[in-house]
Design a protein around this motif. Structure first.
Motif, PDB file in Angstrom:
ATOM      1  N   GLY A 248       0.825  -1.208   0.000  1.00 53.93           N
ATOM      2  CA  GLY A 248       0.000   0.000   0.000  1.00 53.93           C
ATOM      3  C   GLY A 248       0.852   1.249   0.000  1.00 53.93           C
ATOM      4  O   GLY A 248       0.517   2.252  -0.631  1.00 53.93           O
ATOM      5  N   LEU A 249       1.967   1.181   0.697  1.00 57.27           N
ATOM      6  CA  LEU A 249       2.828   2.355   0.802  1.00 57.27           C
ATOM      7  C   LEU A 249       3.785   2.489  -0.368  1.00 57.27           C
ATOM      8  O   LEU A 249       4.096   3.586  -0.817  1.00 57.27           O
ATOM      9  CB  LEU A 249       3.638   2.290   2.107  1.00 57.27           C
ATOM     10  N   ILE A 250       4.249   1.329  -0.837  1.00 52.16           N
ATOM     11  CA  ILE A 250       5.345   1.360  -1.803  1.00 52.16           C
ATOM     12  C   ILE A 250       4.849   1.399  -3.245  1.00 52.16           C
ATOM     13  O   ILE A 250       5.602   1.628  -4.182  1.00 52.16           O
ATOM     14  CB  ILE A 250       6.254   0.124  -1.572  1.00 52.16           C
ATOM     15  N   LYS A 251       3.574   1.177  -3.398  1.00 53.12           N
ATOM     16  CA  LYS A 251       3.012   0.982  -4.726  1.00 53.12           C
ATOM     17  C   LYS A 251       3.339   2.129  -5.688  1.00 53.12           C
ATOM     18  O   LYS A 251       3.808   1.919  -6.819  1.00 53.12           O
ATOM     19  CB  LYS A 251       1.498   0.829  -4.601  1.00 53.12           C
ATOM     20  N   GLU A 252       3.094   3.311  -5.192  1.00 52.07           N
ATOM     21  CA  GLU A 252       3.266   4.474  -6.057  1.00 52.07           C
ATOM     22  C   GLU A 252       4.701   4.548  -6.580  1.00 52.07           C
ATOM     23  O   GLU A 252       4.948   4.728  -7.780  1.00 52.07           O
ATOM     24  CB  GLU A 252       2.921   5.728  -5.262  1.00 52.07           C
ATOM     25  N   SER A 253       5.607   4.366  -5.660  1.00 52.06           N
ATOM     26  CA  SER A 253       7.004   4.456  -6.041  1.00 52.06           C
ATOM     27  C   SER A 253       7.392   3.301  -6.968  1.00 52.06           C
ATOM     28  O   SER A 253       8.156   3.484  -7.927  1.00 52.06           O
ATOM     29  CB  SER A 253       7.856   4.447  -4.772  1.00 52.06           C
ATOM     30  N   TYR A 254       6.857   2.133  -6.694  1.00 52.04           N
ATOM     31  CA  TYR A 254       7.153   0.959  -7.522  1.00 52.04           C
ATOM     32  C   TYR A 254       6.709   1.192  -8.971  1.00 52.04           C
ATOM     33  O   TYR A 254       7.457   0.934  -9.919  1.00 52.04           O
ATOM     34  CB  TYR A 254       6.427  -0.253  -6.924  1.00 52.04           C
ATOM     35  N   LEU A 255       5.499   1.649  -9.112  1.00 54.40           N
ATOM     36  CA  LEU A 255       4.961   1.852 -10.446  1.00 54.40           C
ATOM     37  C   LEU A 255       5.740   2.918 -11.197  1.00 54.40           C
ATOM     38  O   LEU A 255       5.934   2.830 -12.421  1.00 54.40           O
ATOM     39  CB  LEU A 255       3.474   2.229 -10.381  1.00 54.40           C
ATOM     40  N   LYS A 256       6.195   3.864 -10.456  1.00 59.07           N
ATOM     41  CA  LYS A 256       7.005   4.917 -11.091  1.00 59.07           C
ATOM     42  C   LYS A 256       8.308   4.329 -11.622  1.00 59.07           C
ATOM     43  O   LYS A 256       8.714   4.602 -12.771  1.00 59.07           O
ATOM     44  CB  LYS A 256       7.290   6.013 -10.059  1.00 59.07           C
ATOM     45  N   GLN A 257       8.949   3.510 -10.807  1.00 58.29           N
ATOM     46  CA  GLN A 257      10.195   2.881 -11.229  1.00 58.29           C
ATOM     47  C   GLN A 257       9.951   1.945 -12.414  1.00 58.29           C
ATOM     48  O   GLN A 257      10.781   1.836 -13.320  1.00 58.29           O
ATOM     49  CB  GLN A 257      10.813   2.115 -10.053  1.00 58.29           C
ATOM     50  N   LEU A 258       8.818   1.268 -12.412  1.00 55.51           N
ATOM     51  CA  LEU A 258       8.483   0.360 -13.505  1.00 55.51           C
ATOM     52  C   LEU A 258       8.318   1.125 -14.819  1.00 55.51           C
ATOM     53  O   LEU A 258       8.799   0.704 -15.877  1.00 55.51           O
ATOM     54  CB  LEU A 258       7.197  -0.402 -13.156  1.00 55.51           C
ATOM     55  N   ARG A 259       7.634   2.261 -14.700  1.00 54.02           N
ATOM     56  CA  ARG A 259       7.439   3.084 -15.907  1.00 54.02           C
ATOM     57  C   ARG A 259       8.781   3.537 -16.465  1.00 54.02           C
ATOM     58  O   ARG A 259       9.027   3.499 -17.678  1.00 54.02           O
ATOM     59  CB  ARG A 259       6.577   4.299 -15.585  1.00 54.02           C
ATOM     60  N   ILE A 260       9.648   3.941 -15.588  1.00 54.17           N
ATOM     61  CA  ILE A 260      10.972   4.401 -16.041  1.00 54.17           C
ATOM     62  C   ILE A 260      11.705   3.267 -16.752  1.00 54.17           C
ATOM     63  O   ILE A 260      12.297   3.438 -17.823  1.00 54.17           O
ATOM     64  CB  ILE A 260      11.781   4.912 -14.822  1.00 54.17           C
ATOM     65  N   TYR A 261      11.625   2.108 -16.125  1.00 54.76           N
ATOM     66  CA  TYR A 261      12.339   0.937 -16.685  1.00 54.76           C
ATOM     67  C   TYR A 261      11.784   0.588 -18.069  1.00 54.76           C
ATOM     68  O   TYR A 261      12.552   0.371 -19.015  1.00 54.76           O
ATOM     69  CB  TYR A 261      12.167  -0.204 -15.679  1.00 54.76           C
ATOM     70  N   LEU A 262      10.484   0.561 -18.179  1.00 57.39           N
ATOM     71  CA  LEU A 262       9.878   0.205 -19.463  1.00 57.39           C
ATOM     72  C   LEU A 262      10.209   1.251 -20.532  1.00 57.39           C
ATOM     73  O   LEU A 262      10.494   0.905 -21.693  1.00 57.39           O
ATOM     74  CB  LEU A 262       8.366   0.063 -19.310  1.00 57.39           C
ATOM     75  N   ASP A 263      10.174   2.483 -20.152  1.00 58.74           N
ATOM     76  CA  ASP A 263      10.501   3.551 -21.102  1.00 58.74           C
ATOM     77  C   ASP A 263      11.932   3.423 -21.594  1.00 58.74           C
ATOM     78  O   ASP A 263      12.219   3.583 -22.791  1.00 58.74           O
ATOM     79  CB  ASP A 263      10.302   4.916 -20.443  1.00 58.74           C
ATOM     80  N   GLN A 264      12.834   3.138 -20.675  1.00 59.04           N
ATOM     81  CA  GLN A 264      14.245   3.017 -21.044  1.00 59.04           C
ATOM     82  C   GLN A 264      14.423   1.841 -22.028  1.00 59.04           C
ATOM     83  O   GLN A 264      15.148   1.941 -23.024  1.00 59.04           O
ATOM     84  CB  GLN A 264      15.109   2.796 -19.800  1.00 59.04           C
ATOM     85  N   LEU A 265      13.765   0.734 -21.721  1.00 59.01           N
ATOM     86  CA  LEU A 265      13.932  -0.448 -22.549  1.00 59.01           C
ATOM     87  C   LEU A 265      13.337  -0.228 -23.944  1.00 59.01           C
ATOM     88  O   LEU A 265      13.952  -0.552 -24.978  1.00 59.01           O
ATOM     89  CB  LEU A 265      13.252  -1.640 -21.860  1.00 59.01           C
ATOM     90  N   ARG A 266      12.164   0.374 -23.948  1.00 56.82           N
ATOM     91  CA  ARG A 266      11.498   0.588 -25.237  1.00 56.82           C
ATOM     92  C   ARG A 266      12.271   1.603 -26.085  1.00 56.82           C
ATOM     93  O   ARG A 266      12.505   1.388 -27.281  1.00 56.82           O
ATOM     94  CB  ARG A 266      10.075   1.093 -24.987  1.00 56.82           C
ATOM     95  N   THR A 267      12.705   2.653 -25.465  1.00 56.20           N
ATOM     96  CA  THR A 267      13.454   3.677 -26.188  1.00 56.20           C
ATOM     97  C   THR A 267      14.766   3.111 -26.721  1.00 56.20           C
ATOM     98  O   THR A 267      15.189   3.390 -27.858  1.00 56.20           O
ATOM     99  CB  THR A 267      13.728   4.880 -25.256  1.00 56.20           C
ATOM    100  N   GLY A 268      15.432   2.297 -25.910  1.00 57.57           N
ATOM    101  CA  GLY A 268      16.688   1.682 -26.324  1.00 57.57           C
ATOM    102  C   GLY A 268      16.478   0.802 -27.554  1.00 57.57           C
ATOM    103  O   GLY A 268      17.308   0.781 -28.479  1.00 57.57           O
ATOM    104  N   CYS A 269      15.391   0.066 -27.558  1.00 54.92           N
ATOM    105  CA  CYS A 269      15.107  -0.814 -28.688  1.00 54.92           C
ATOM    106  C   CYS A 269      14.848  -0.001 -29.959  1.00 54.92           C
ATOM    107  O   CYS A 269      15.289  -0.365 -31.056  1.00 54.92           O
ATOM    108  CB  CYS A 269      13.907  -1.705 -28.369  1.00 54.92           C
TER     109      CYS A 269
END
Lengths: 296, 716
Positions: A248-269
């Motif tokens: 409940g507490l960490i969710k927001e931060s987790y999703l933010k990190q996930l978005r960053i990770y996905l963006d980096q991977l997609r952009t790199g490709c």
């Protein structure tokens, strides 16, 4: 294979739906057999490529006589060559692929369906395909084959996969670049749980080796939505270690990190012209393949 | 801390329930296999700590919420009591009157018990308590200032200085001072503790009834029980000064009145010592309730201050046995003759044989009648004038009257040289002369009114009040008003010598001159005795001689704004220098010289005879203190005195503050478990779960293989 003789990951209704689907490549491919894919060499296809001055030794039958009639010059008409290609399906069998959250199946199951489908589609369109499994290194390798008979061992292997431990995608991709000679289509099916920079480095190696690379990035819907709540002791499926997390507490931060990770991977490709297809395990496998077909 | 409904206070441990719930119903941690911890490690590492702090805060708020509610329901009152070191105002009154020197048990006197109790009380008060010490008998050594103090050590030191006195205390003044001290404190209100034996001498004073105190002040009278006295008790109840003026070389007899105020026969000794180290002891037996005068002689041989200390021995109580008497022996006194020496016969010689005052302390001076007004300034001990002189000048007679009324002595005689009285005497004199009678062989005169003071003094001096063989040859029978007492004459129709009092003075009138041609008195020694007696008659107590009972303040000292100084001639030393109005009471027997500018006052102090009386108040109330909230409690050395402050010290209702704190805790708890935050998180969740790339939108479905499979967020 079940009692009715169906392969688990390539059931008949799936094979039926896949019939007629063609998977293309962006780059010219090498190949010894006639196929559907353009080759960098000239061949005997019906698609005109260019004219070339007749050179002694060239078959006379190749002289374009109407051009000679009009221009009194001997020219030879050349055509593109269509070849079949080799397709290597790199399937991630690291520990994390065993995760099953709210999706219909685990990631490895989904990946197996996807791998089987890709192998089948490639053979169906007269290309050769090969299955390579890996975690931190390549665990199994099947020679490329263009017959359904030779597809059978690969499909059976998919049914008997044993999940490995921690994965190292970058290392595996470097190894694959060394292992696979010439131009080929590389399809990587993985959850890509590694730093995007490392993954991109591995893909880049393949790309510069002339490979056409496609990534199927698999995630469970739970991983994406973090639809878990409460205090949870989270144990990593790959590495040693655990964390006590209040989702409940960490969710927001987790999703933010996930978005960053996905963006980096997609952009790199995108930068290295690798095809990136994201698929969650709640998604229909056929649909995921359609995503790849559109790109091709 | 006082709880009106303590049941809720006893339930206070219930505040720990959230903690119990926290541990017993703690949310079980689920164990979850997750593909990677990569994203968790990327998140804020403080989140976990924050979660713990958040949980602890939430737990704390819930505990506080319950605790505050329970405390508020128990209706607590914070009391600044002694135990809690709270602010409390206390005045400790110690009865140091004479009666407190009586033993009360355990070989301790009542005063020692009182001081012990006072010290115990002062020691038990908290650091922030304000207090002071007052004694019932004002004692300069125990001067504690005009305000309350927190200096416990100095107060304990003051208490150590309290000593027994011979005085009767002034409860009214003491309580007034205690109330003033409490009121001077900014807090107002407080408690007065009085350690006393409740002797009626102090506590039935009518003046007490006029003293009142508001309800914020409470008085506790700690009664120190008095033991029954087995021995008889005699006291010096008064001092009788001789009715004569004091002159050097004139012996005095001071009457010491001893009274047996007990119910047993007192066999006592009355001892005395004077400043010339003359000592005497007289034994006497006093029946219960009886008084007896013991005359103690003192013979000042020089002018100045003299003292006589008298005390009783052999009775059961000592604090009322002391008396000190101071006398002022003036310089040589003047006998002023208004006329020429020849007119007064042998009188000038009878007053002052050597005319230097060496023998009698008197000298004779002669002046004309016009100088009599001057006499008022010089204050002659006696003015002698003739019938003729007094009738000649109205102004002179008026001055003479003032002189006599102010305490002077006047002797009126016929002129020994000139026959006839001629002038009519003034009416205020109340006397005149008849026609002259003469007899060559002389007519015998006799003493008249032998019980009079005049003849008493003659009798003391000569042993007889019957002059023998005194004859008169010539005299003017006196016409006397009723105020006159005939002293010498042939019969009551032919009185030759008489006396009356006028104001403070005395008038002697004589129908015969003190001359051998008029009578035979000058031929006898009686003339000298009579003359000396006439001259010194009056009171020994002058304006500058004050007689006090211990515990009284000197009155009548007008220093004109100047500082006064008190010097001890005999008795405990009093070190005082200040305003006349601030002169402390004299708490012990002694003789003190009070210097006020150019004037000097001799103060004689004797012990208070009331202090030996075994009369003490009973019951739980003092009737004279009806306007003061008070309680009488029996003093018990083992008692904890703090209990008397419960309800008297200032209390604060804590209900409202606790309700406010509970509300605050509720708000904080609500904020920590905030539904607003939850909604915000929900919103964030919906935003954060948008697909990272293209693909199906949430809620889209894809029909495949005859089943509907929900499509997640695809990308690529």
């Amino acid at each position: 294979m079940n009692e009715s003789g169906e392969y688990r990951f390539l059931p008949a209704h799936m094979a039926e739906r896949l019939r007629g689907i063609e998977i293309g490549v962006r780059r010219p491919m090498d190949g010894s057999n006639q196929g559907l894919h353009r080759s960098p060499a000239f061949g005997s296809s019906v698609e005109f490529a260019e004219y070339r001055e007749y050179m002694p030794g060239d078959p006379i039958s190749q002289i374009d006589w109407p051009v000679y009639a009009r221009s009194d010059r001997y020219v030879i008409r050349r055509f593109h060559e269509d070849v079949s290609i080799r397709c290597y399906v790199l399937l991630d069998i690291s520990g994390s692929m065993g995760y099953k959250g709210s999706g219909a199946m685990s990631k490895i199951e989904y990946a197996s369906y996807l791998a089987a489908a890709m192998l089948y589609v490639m053979i169906q369109q007269s290309d050769t395909s090969s299955l390579i499994t890996f975690d931190s290194q390549i665990r199994s390798y099947h020679e490329p084959t263009g017959t359904f008979t030779r597809l059978k061992p690969m499909l059976l292997d998919l049914e008997n996969l044993t999940l490995g431990k921690a994965g190292d995608i970058e290392a595996v991709l470097h190894n694959a670049a060394e292992l696979i000679k010439g131009r080929a289509l590389i399809i990587i099916i993985s959850d890509f749980l590694q730093e995007p920079e490392k993954i991109i480095r591995g893909i880049n190696h393949l790309y510069h080796d002339g490979k056409d690379v496609s990534l199927f990035h698999l995630m469970d819907p739970t991983e994406m939505n973090m639809s878990i709540s409460g205090l949870t002791e989270v144990v990593s499926m790959e590495q040693e270690g655990k964390l006590i997390v209040d989702f409940g507490l960490i969710k927001e931060s987790y999703l933010k990190q996930l978005r960053i990770y996905l963006d980096q991977l997609r952009t790199g490709c995108q930068k290295i012209r690798a095809d990136y297809i994201f698929a969650d395990t709640g998604m229909d496998v056929y649909d995921a393949i359609l995503q790849r077909r559109k790109i091709g | 801390m006082i709880f009106s409904t303590p049941i809720f206070f006893y339930l206070l441990p219930l505040a720990g329930l959230p903690v119990l719930f926290h541990f017993f119903f703690k949310q079980k941690k689920r164990r979850l296999l997750f593909p990677t911890l990569m994203f968790f490690h990327r998140t804020d590492p403080r989140l976990n700590s924050r979660r713990k702090i958040h949980q602890l805060l939430l737990l704390l708020m819930r505990v506080l919420l319950i605790a505050f509610i329970l405390l508020a329901l128990s209706r607590p009152k914070f009391q600044s009591s002694v135990q809690m070191g709270g602010r409390i105002s206390v005045v400790v009154v110690v009865d140091n009157s004479g009666s407190m020197s009586d033993p009360a048990g355990d070989d301790k006197t009542k005063l020692e018990f009182a001081v012990q109790g006072a010290k115990k009380l002062v020691s038990s008060l908290g650091d922030s308590a304000k207090m002071n010490v007052v004694t019932i008998v004002e004692d300069p050594a125990v001067a504690s200032g005009d305000s309350l103090t927190s200096d416990r050590e100095s107060l304990l030191s003051l208490l150590d200085k309290i000593v027994p006195t011979d005085a009767t205390g002034n409860a009214h003044r003491t309580l007034a001072k205690a109330f003033k001290l409490l009121k001077s404190d900014s807090a107002g209100g407080g408690v007065v503790h009085v350690f006393t034996d409740l002797q009626e001498a102090e506590w039935t004073d009518d003046a007490l009834q006029s003293e009142s105190a508001d309800e914020s002040i409470n008085v506790y009278l700690h009664r120190i029980e008095s033991k029954t006295r087995q021995q008889a008790n005699a006291a010096i109840s008064s001092i009788q000064f001789p009715r004569q003026k004091i002159l050097a070389r004139h012996p005095l007899k001071i009457g010491v009145v001893c009274t047996n105020n007990s119910e047993a026969t007192a066999n006592i000794r009355v001892n005395s010592i004077d400043n010339q180290d003359n000592k005497s002891t007289q034994k006497m037996t006093l029946e219960p309730g009886r008084s007896q005068i013991v005359e103690v002689a003192i013979s000042p041989d020089t002018p100045g201050y003299h003292w006589l200390k008298t005390w009783i021995e052999g009775d059961g109580f000592a604090a009322d046995n002391q008396a000190s008497t101071g006398i002022v022996c003036g310089q040589t006194a003047t006998v002023l003759f208004s006329g020429s020496p020849g007119e007064f016969g042998v009188l000038p010689t009878a007053f002052s044989p050597d005319n230097y005052g060496q023998l009698t302390g008197m000298i004779s001076e002669f002046s004309r009648s016009g100088q009599i007004p001057r006499a008022q300034g010089e204050k002659p001990i006696l003015i002698v004038t003739t019938w003729k002189e007094i009738g000649q000048n109205n102004q002179v007679t008026s001055n003479l009257r003032q002189y006599v009324e102010a305490g002077g002595n006047l002797l009126l005689v016929p002129s020994a040289r000139r026959a006839g009285t001629n002038a009519k005497p003034p009416a205020w004199l109340g006397a005149g002369t008849k026609s002259r009678l003469s007899n060559a062989r002389g007519i015998k005169v006799e003493s008249m009114t032998k019980e009079s003071g005049f003849w008493s003094r003659i009798r003391e001096a000569t042993g007889t009040a019957s002059p023998e063989n005194i004859s008169v040859f010539t005299f003017y029978p006196l016409e006397l008003s009723e105020e006159f007492t005939p002293l010498l004459g042939i019969d009551f129709e032919r009185v030759a010598f008489a006396h009356r009092e006028l104001g403070l003075g005395n008038i002697y009138v004589s129908g015969t001159a003190f001359d051998p041609r008029w009578n035979t008195l000058p031929l006898s020694g009686l003339i000298v005795v009579m003359a000396q007696s006439i001259a010194v008659e009056g009171t020994a107590l002058e304006e500058t001689m004050l007689s006090l009972i211990a515990g009284e303040s000197p009155k009548g000292i007008n220093a004109g704004g100047q500082h006064v100084e008190v010097i001890s001639l005999v008795g405990d030393e009093i070190d005082f220098e200040g305003r006349a109005s601030d002169i402390p009471v004299f708490s012990k027997s002694g003789v003190y010289l009070v210097k006020a500018g150019s004037e000097e006052f001799c103060v004689s102090v004797r012990s208070s005879p009331k202090e030996g009386l075994m009369q003490f108040l009973e019951g739980s109330q003092v009737q004279a203190m009806e306007k003061i909230t008070h309680s009488v409690v029996d003093y018990n050395p083992a008692d904890e005195l703090q209990k008397y402050h419960i309800g008297r010290s200032r209390t604060f209702e804590l209900f409202l503050p606790l309700v406010l704190l509970a509300t605050l805790a509720l708000f904080v708890e609500g904020w920590l478990a905030n539904p607003i935050r939850a909604r915000a998180e929900k919103t964030m969740r919906s935003e954060s779960t948008q697909p990272p790339g293209q693909g199906k939108q949430p809620g889209d479905t894809l029909s495949t293989s005859g089943q509907e499979v929900p499509v997640g967020r695809g990308g690529g």
